[in-house]
Motif scaffolding. Structure first.
Motif, PDB file in Angstrom:
ATOM      1  N   LYS A 279      45.443  33.209  55.606  1.00  0.00           N
ATOM      2  CA  LYS A 279      46.383  31.788  55.159  1.00  0.00           C
ATOM      3  C   LYS A 279      47.585  32.436  55.198  1.00  0.00           C
ATOM      4  CE  LYS A 279      46.336  28.704  51.319  1.00  0.00           C
ATOM      5  NZ  LYS A 279      45.890  28.489  50.179  1.00  0.00           N
ATOM      6  N   GLN A 280      48.406  31.733  56.088  1.00  0.00           N
ATOM      7  CA  GLN A 280      49.941  31.887  55.758  1.00  0.00           C
ATOM      8  C   GLN A 280      50.548  31.439  54.458  1.00  0.00           C
ATOM      9  OE1 GLN A 280      52.001  30.185  59.149  1.00  0.00           O
ATOM     10  NE2 GLN A 280      53.967  31.010  58.468  1.00  0.00           N
ATOM     11  N   LEU A 281      51.268  32.180  53.828  1.00  0.00           N
ATOM     12  CA  LEU A 281      52.086  31.948  52.649  1.00  0.00           C
ATOM     13  C   LEU A 281      52.859  30.811  53.019  1.00  0.00           C
ATOM     14  CD1 LEU A 281      52.896  35.142  51.062  1.00  0.00           C
ATOM     15  CD2 LEU A 281      51.240  33.754  50.207  1.00  0.00           C
ATOM     16  N   SER A 282      52.859  30.071  51.855  1.00  0.00           N
ATOM     17  CA  SER A 282      53.783  28.712  51.946  1.00  0.00           C
ATOM     18  C   SER A 282      55.064  29.308  51.440  1.00  0.00           C
ATOM     19  CB  SER A 282      53.419  27.577  51.124  1.00  0.00           C
ATOM     20  OG  SER A 282      53.469  28.186  49.546  1.00  0.00           O
ATOM     21  N   THR A 283      56.207  28.579  51.819  1.00  0.00           N
ATOM     22  CA  THR A 283      57.605  29.027  51.428  1.00  0.00           C
ATOM     23  C   THR A 283      57.594  29.060  49.761  1.00  0.00           C
ATOM     24  OG1 THR A 283      58.492  27.838  53.093  1.00  0.00           O
ATOM     25  CG2 THR A 283      59.951  28.393  51.286  1.00  0.00           C
ATOM     26  N   ARG A 284      57.004  28.402  48.958  1.00  0.00           N
ATOM     27  CA  ARG A 284      57.186  28.647  47.552  1.00  0.00           C
ATOM     28  C   ARG A 284      56.454  29.877  47.164  1.00  0.00           C
ATOM     29  NH1 ARG A 284      53.954  24.173  48.667  1.00  0.00           N
ATOM     30  NH2 ARG A 284      51.677  24.646  47.935  1.00  0.00           N
ATOM     31  N   ALA A 285      55.418  30.008  47.801  1.00  0.00           N
ATOM     32  CA  ALA A 285      54.653  31.300  47.468  1.00  0.00           C
ATOM     33  C   ALA A 285      55.286  32.495  47.796  1.00  0.00           C
ATOM     34  CB  ALA A 285      53.038  31.230  47.869  1.00  0.00           C
ATOM     35  N   ARG A 286      55.874  32.542  49.094  1.00  0.00           N
ATOM     36  CA  ARG A 286      56.666  33.823  49.491  1.00  0.00           C
ATOM     37  C   ARG A 286      57.832  34.061  48.909  1.00  0.00           C
ATOM     38  NH1 ARG A 286      57.368  31.965  54.271  1.00  0.00           N
ATOM     39  NH2 ARG A 286      59.595  31.336  54.084  1.00  0.00           N
ATOM     40  N   ARG A 287      58.476  32.957  48.490  1.00  0.00           N
ATOM     41  CA  ARG A 287      59.735  33.230  47.504  1.00  0.00           C
ATOM     42  C   ARG A 287      59.477  33.544  46.292  1.00  0.00           C
ATOM     43  NH1 ARG A 287      64.384  29.972  49.103  1.00  0.00           N
ATOM     44  NH2 ARG A 287      64.617  30.082  51.587  1.00  0.00           N
ATOM     45  N   ALA A 288      58.381  32.900  45.585  1.00  0.00           N
ATOM     46  CA  ALA A 288      57.801  33.664  44.293  1.00  0.00           C
ATOM     47  C   ALA A 288      57.292  34.883  44.234  1.00  0.00           C
ATOM     48  CB  ALA A 288      56.735  32.622  43.904  1.00  0.00           C
ATOM     49  N   LEU A 289      56.702  35.349  45.286  1.00  0.00           N
ATOM     50  CA  LEU A 289      56.355  36.765  45.615  1.00  0.00           C
ATOM     51  C   LEU A 289      57.759  37.737  45.680  1.00  0.00           C
ATOM     52  CD1 LEU A 289      54.579  39.063  45.739  1.00  0.00           C
ATOM     53  CD2 LEU A 289      53.923  38.555  48.223  1.00  0.00           C
ATOM     54  N   ASP A 290      58.698  37.252  46.356  1.00  0.00           N
ATOM     55  CA  ASP A 290      59.777  38.085  46.592  1.00  0.00           C
ATOM     56  C   ASP A 290      60.523  38.073  45.090  1.00  0.00           C
ATOM     57  OD1 ASP A 290      59.485  38.164  49.336  1.00  0.00           O
ATOM     58  OD2 ASP A 290      60.661  36.673  49.855  1.00  0.00           O
ATOM     59  N   TRP A 291      60.572  37.088  44.400  1.00  0.00           N
ATOM     60  CA  TRP A 291      61.216  36.924  43.080  1.00  0.00           C
ATOM     61  C   TRP A 291      60.633  38.076  42.239  1.00  0.00           C
ATOM     62  CZ3 TRP A 291      65.581  34.589  41.323  1.00  0.00           C
ATOM     63  CH2 TRP A 291      65.665  34.341  39.862  1.00  0.00           C
ATOM     64  N   VAL A 292      59.179  38.017  42.165  1.00  0.00           N
ATOM     65  CA  VAL A 292      58.436  38.921  41.402  1.00  0.00           C
ATOM     66  C   VAL A 292      58.788  40.402  41.814  1.00  0.00           C
ATOM     67  CG1 VAL A 292      56.191  39.634  40.664  1.00  0.00           C
ATOM     68  CG2 VAL A 292      56.594  37.384  40.761  1.00  0.00           C
ATOM     69  N   MET A 293      58.941  40.792  43.106  1.00  0.00           N
ATOM     70  CA  MET A 293      58.969  42.059  43.628  1.00  0.00           C
ATOM     71  C   MET A 293      60.446  42.472  43.216  1.00  0.00           C
ATOM     72  SD  MET A 293      56.910  42.121  47.175  1.00  0.00           S
ATOM     73  CE  MET A 293      56.943  43.723  47.296  1.00  0.00           C
ATOM     74  N   GLU A 294      61.298  41.507  43.207  1.00  0.00           N
ATOM     75  CA  GLU A 294      62.699  41.964  42.863  1.00  0.00           C
ATOM     76  C   GLU A 294      63.145  42.198  41.502  1.00  0.00           C
ATOM     77  OE1 GLU A 294      67.262  40.258  43.878  1.00  0.00           O
ATOM     78  OE2 GLU A 294      65.358  39.125  44.653  1.00  0.00           O
ATOM     79  N   HIS A 295      62.674  41.232  40.751  1.00  0.00           N
ATOM     80  CA  HIS A 295      62.757  41.340  39.224  1.00  0.00           C
ATOM     81  C   HIS A 295      61.865  41.833  38.323  1.00  0.00           C
ATOM     82  CE1 HIS A 295      65.163  38.031  41.099  1.00  0.00           C
ATOM     83  NE2 HIS A 295      66.101  38.609  40.275  1.00  0.00           N
ATOM     84  N   GLY A 296      60.551  42.261  39.001  1.00  0.00           N
ATOM     85  CA  GLY A 296      59.288  42.347  37.838  1.00  0.00           C
ATOM     86  C   GLY A 296      59.555  43.861  37.329  1.00  0.00           C
ATOM     87  N   ALA A 297      60.098  44.909  37.734  1.00  0.00           N
ATOM     88  CA  ALA A 297      59.966  46.096  36.839  1.00  0.00           C
ATOM     89  C   ALA A 297      61.274  46.565  36.423  1.00  0.00           C
ATOM     90  CB  ALA A 297      59.539  47.154  37.917  1.00  0.00           C
ATOM     91  N   PRO A 298      61.771  46.024  35.297  1.00  0.00           N
ATOM     92  CA  PRO A 298      63.131  45.957  34.892  1.00  0.00           C
ATOM     93  C   PRO A 298      63.654  47.298  34.291  1.00  0.00           C
ATOM     94  CG  PRO A 298      61.689  44.950  33.189  1.00  0.00           C
ATOM     95  CD  PRO A 298      60.873  45.246  34.494  1.00  0.00           C
ATOM     96  N   GLU A 299      62.981  47.937  33.506  1.00  0.00           N
ATOM     97  CA  GLU A 299      63.538  49.055  33.073  1.00  0.00           C
ATOM     98  C   GLU A 299      62.858  50.483  33.407  1.00  0.00           C
ATOM     99  OE1 GLU A 299      63.191  48.760  28.905  1.00  0.00           O
ATOM    100  OE2 GLU A 299      64.574  46.985  28.900  1.00  0.00           O
ATOM    101  N   SER A 300      61.448  50.365  33.727  1.00  0.00           N
ATOM    102  CA  SER A 300      60.686  51.535  34.465  1.00  0.00           C
ATOM    103  C   SER A 300      60.224  51.124  35.644  1.00  0.00           C
ATOM    104  CB  SER A 300      59.755  51.970  33.256  1.00  0.00           C
ATOM    105  OG  SER A 300      60.342  52.199  32.089  1.00  0.00           O
ATOM    106  N   PRO A 301      60.674  51.174  36.823  1.00  0.00           N
ATOM    107  CA  PRO A 301      60.085  50.590  37.756  1.00  0.00           C
ATOM    108  C   PRO A 301      58.723  50.962  38.355  1.00  0.00           C
ATOM    109  CG  PRO A 301      62.315  51.400  38.390  1.00  0.00           C
ATOM    110  CD  PRO A 301      61.768  51.869  37.065  1.00  0.00           C
ATOM    111  N   ARG A 302      58.143  52.261  37.679  1.00  0.00           N
ATOM    112  CA  ARG A 302      56.815  52.427  38.168  1.00  0.00           C
ATOM    113  C   ARG A 302      55.880  52.739  37.072  1.00  0.00           C
ATOM    114  NH1 ARG A 302      58.460  50.860  41.621  1.00  0.00           N
ATOM    115  NH2 ARG A 302      59.781  51.707  43.293  1.00  0.00           N
TER     116      ARG A 302
END
Length: 304
Positions: A279-302
């Motif tokens: 199932k191809q990701l919708s634009t909203r799902a792909r953008r949301a995933l990108d947002w989570v991956m970019e902003h999701g690990a604030p102080e301790s990335p791992r």
């Protein structure tokens, strides 16, 4: 071995390391298990070090393998994100975004990220279902899911987000009365103390200093629950030792005492974003995933 082949074999190694299974990684990649095994052996030969511990029953990471996964995995994830962004990158996301996530990590980490994403994109409406159950994404109509690994469903695409670092802890009274003031335990002692379990299969998984992983099955389970926050509440009530995310334990301050196990640490859990491969990701799902991956690990990335 040329550089291109090394890069390809590195991707195979990351897939096996995240699944801790040659069979599952081969299924996900559409390759034979023997081919994956042979090419990772070539990678180990090229690098001059053993990356994986193989036995007849399981696959584990060596210390060198753990370090390589921590460095190479995020780079490969970033490359995948860049490739995804090359499609419809100018299209404004809109519509209802249906997401499922675990109760604890979903409430603490994923929810705030999705809310900030929705605030950035006013045409997106978020519907978040927090559950520890593994739901059928296609049948239930979810755009995206966040799950604790390993992800063994070959029908899903999985992207690693970050590691959730755990610690053992107990109430001060439990430490004094039951542990006699001891905050460092041996592996054998850990198996004997009353336990509060919020882990699958009723076992604790420990990582040794050499990178190997072993399981400890508590002899006395006082409480078993599928929600970490509830398990922590049981530990606060003095019912036993719990393993929980470091930040969740720290949030209770002196009400919980961190415990260590000699020569071992709780195995970190990996949080993944997953979606159906067919199932191809919708634009909203792909953008949301990108947002989570970019902003999701604030102080301790791992770390969680």
């Amino acid at each position: 071995m040329n550089g291109t082949l090394v890069d390809e074999n590195l991707g195979l190694f990351v897939a096996v390391a995240r699944q801790l299974s040659f069979v599952e990684a081969a299924k996900r990649l559409g390759m034979s298990t023997s081919t994956v095994s042979r090419r990772i052996a070539l990678l180990e030969e090229t690098l001059g070090t053993r990356l994986l511990q193989r036995t007849s029953r399981r696959v584990g990471l060596t210390l060198e393998g753990t370090r390589l996964l921590e460095r190479a995995g995020p780079l490969l994830d970033q490359l995948g994100a860049v490739l995804d962004q090359s499609v419809d990158r100018e299209e404004e996301p809109a519509g209802r975004l249906r997401v499922t996530a675990p109760v604890t990590s979903g409430g603490q980490r994923i929810a705030p990220l999705l809310f900030s994403f929705a605030a950035r994109h006013p045409r997106v409406a978020v519907e978040l279902t927090l559950t520890n159950a593994v739901v059928d994404l296609v049948e239930e109509g979810f755009d995206l899911a966040f799950r604790v690994g390993p992800i063994r469903d070959a029908e899903l695409v999985a992207r690693r987000l970050w590691s959730i670092e755990s610690v053992f802890a107990a109430s001060p009274r439990f430490v004094q009365d039951t542990l006699k003031g001891q905050t460092q335990l041996t592996r054998e002692a850990l198996a004997k103390v009353p336990a509060v379990m919020a882990m699958p299969r009723g076992v604790w998984r420990l990582r040794r200093r050499d990178g190997g992983v072993e399981e400890v099955r508590p002899m006395e389970v006082r409480v078993a629950v599928n929600d970490t926050q509830v398990a922590v509440a049981a530990a606060l009530a003095g019912l036993g030792v719990v393993s929980a995310a470091r930040e969740l334990v720290a949030a209770h301050g002196k009400k919980l005492v961190p415990l260590t196990v000699k020569g071992r640490t709780p195995e970190p859990r990996e949080l993944f974003a997953v979606y159906p491969s067919r199932k191809q990701l919708s634009t909203r799902a792909r953008r949301a995933l990108d947002w989570v991956m970019e902003h999701g690990a604030p102080e301790s990335p791992r770390r969680a």
